[in-house]
Write an enzyme that holds these catalytic residues in place. Structure first.
Site, PDB file in Angstrom:
ATOM      1  N   SER A 145       0.841  -1.187   0.000  1.00 61.70           N
ATOM      2  CA  SER A 145       0.000   0.000   0.000  1.00 61.70           C
ATOM      3  C   SER A 145       0.884   1.249   0.000  1.00 61.70           C
ATOM      4  O   SER A 145       1.706   1.420  -0.903  1.00 61.70           O
ATOM      5  CB  SER A 145      -0.961  -0.038   1.195  1.00 61.70           C
ATOM      6  OG  SER A 145      -1.962   0.947   1.079  1.00 61.70           O
ATOM      7  N   GLU A 243      -1.845  -3.092  -8.169  1.00 57.57           N
ATOM      8  CA  GLU A 243      -3.038  -3.406  -7.375  1.00 57.57           C
ATOM      9  C   GLU A 243      -3.610  -2.094  -6.867  1.00 57.57           C
ATOM     10  O   GLU A 243      -2.914  -1.079  -6.804  1.00 57.57           O
ATOM     11  CB  GLU A 243      -2.697  -4.372  -6.235  1.00 57.57           C
ATOM     12  CG  GLU A 243      -1.700  -3.859  -5.201  1.00 57.57           C
ATOM     13  CD  GLU A 243      -2.351  -3.121  -4.043  1.00 57.57           C
ATOM     14  OE1 GLU A 243      -3.593  -3.229  -3.893  1.00 57.57           O
ATOM     15  OE2 GLU A 243      -1.647  -2.417  -3.318  1.00 57.57           O
ATOM     16  N   HIS A 317      -4.980  -5.541  -1.532  1.00 58.17           N
ATOM     17  CA  HIS A 317      -5.576  -5.108  -0.267  1.00 58.17           C
ATOM     18  C   HIS A 317      -6.593  -6.096   0.285  1.00 58.17           C
ATOM     19  O   HIS A 317      -7.257  -5.797   1.281  1.00 58.17           O
ATOM     20  CB  HIS A 317      -6.245  -3.740  -0.452  1.00 58.17           C
ATOM     21  CG  HIS A 317      -5.294  -2.577  -0.374  1.00 58.17           C
ATOM     22  ND1 HIS A 317      -4.431  -2.265  -1.394  1.00 58.17           N
ATOM     23  CD2 HIS A 317      -5.078  -1.654   0.599  1.00 58.17           C
ATOM     24  CE1 HIS A 317      -3.727  -1.193  -1.055  1.00 58.17           C
ATOM     25  NE2 HIS A 317      -4.096  -0.803   0.153  1.00 58.17           N
TER      26      HIS A 317
END
Length: 346
Positions: A145, A243, A317
């Site tokens: 992230s 992602e 995630h």
């Protein structure tokens, strides 16, 4: 999709790049030798591991679970000095978060650095990192992230192979037993990692057939976009892993991919591996979107690159994420639906 199968192999990210004329002549193929990856020694029982917070602060319960997990592997886990600090939504002031990272990089007894959580703020401190310390004494850095900013900076400045992996927690719904075991193997063995296409993922039907080989780079699409024009390393010759978790909608993905394309950041990539794009499940039912879903946006933006695209990788995630080496050689095959990546440790 009616496109010919492509096979793209060769070196990954080059230290020196051809100019625009060279790029046009070789079709984006990079003929320079592979840049060496700086890989750290694998962890062994008794090694010290430092948990730090480059972005937002964890709860004490989360941090304690991380210590418990790492200790269960025979490692000696410790917390950075400012892990529980709070300055707005950040885990302390920029200088303190950067200081915790640099203290871990400079300590010869610390053999790995693991982010406590993501969130926001890593992008504020990437210019303050002591990468010279990592060149002298490489150690794996783990996170995903917002931690993608850290991975990109460390690759750009010292070619450190890193781990796109979960934050250290034990018994957390997000990081179950299989996910924790994948993290342990990535840190403590030199086994390659193979991901398989999952037909249930939203990106599973996004595909341009072919194979590609190159150094795997990437992570959070939003982080990669943010680093464009600032600290984004060359992606020439790389397999790009992407992602994303929904924020404002399909337009945010369209804008990010368009920005990367217009800035020529995607010139010369050898393939694209798509992980999870979460939160877009019902867009195709929205009449204001013309029947488009996340797969349509990705297909529209990525097929124009003319390289293999493999969708449906169960990484991002979502719950129970795998741990994926970044900065090492990878092979992607759309026929088998696999991405295999060499270990980040030796």
């Amino acid at each position: 999709m009616g496109r010919p199968t492509r096979s793209v192999s060769g070196p990954a990210v080059a230290e020196s790049e051809p100019d625009a004329g060279d790029h046009a002549q070789n079709g984006g193929m990079d003929d320079h030798p592979d840049p060496p990856s700086l890989r750290a020694p694998r962890l062994r029982p008794g090694d010290r591991v430092r948990i730090v917070a480059p972005a937002c602060p964890p709860s004490r319960e989360e941090a304690n679970r991380g210590v418990e997990l790492l200790t269960s592997w025979g490692l000696r886990a410790e917390l950075g000095e400012h892990v529980f600090d709070q300055w707005g939504y950040l885990a302390g002031r920029d200088e303190d978060r950067a200081g915790d990272l640099n203290a871990a990089f400079r300590d010869p007894g610390v053999r790995a650095v693991i982010a406590a959580r993501g969130g926001k703020g890593t992008y504020r401190i990437v210019d303050d990192l002591d990468t010279a310390a990592l060149r002298r004494d490489p150690k794996p850095v783990v996170g995903f992230s917002d931690i993608t900013h850290l991975h990109l900076a460390l690759w750009a400045r010292c070619r450190l192979a890193a781990l796109h992996g979960p934050f250290a927690k034990r018994g957390d719904p997000f990081t179950g037993r299989a996910s924790a075991e994948a993290l342990r193997r990535a840190l403590m063995t030199t086994d390659p990692v193979t991901l398989h296409r999952d037909p249930s993922e939203a990106t599973a039907d996004v595909s341009v057939p072919g194979t590609a080989t190159g150094v795997l780079m990437g992570g959070s699409l939003e982080a990669i976009r943010t680093e464009t024009g600032a600290g984004l390393p060359s992606l020439r010759g790389a397999i790009l892993f992407l992602e994303h978790r929904r924020g404002t909608g399909l337009g945010e993905v369209d804008r990010a991919l368009t920005q990367l394309t217009r800035s020529r950041a995607l010139d010369g990539v050898r393939g694209v591996a798509l992980g999870q794009f979460l939160g877009f499940e019902h867009d195709a039912d929205d009449p204001t979107l013309g029947g488009w879903g996340i797969g349509d946006v990705l297909r529209d933006r990525l097929t124009a690159l003319g390289v293999p695209v493999l969708g449906g990788l169960p990484a991002g995630h979502g719950n129970n994420p795998p741990t994926i080496p970044l900065g090492t050689r990878a092979t992607m095959d759309t026929a088998t639906g696999t991405l295999t990546v060499l270990s980040a440790v030796v």
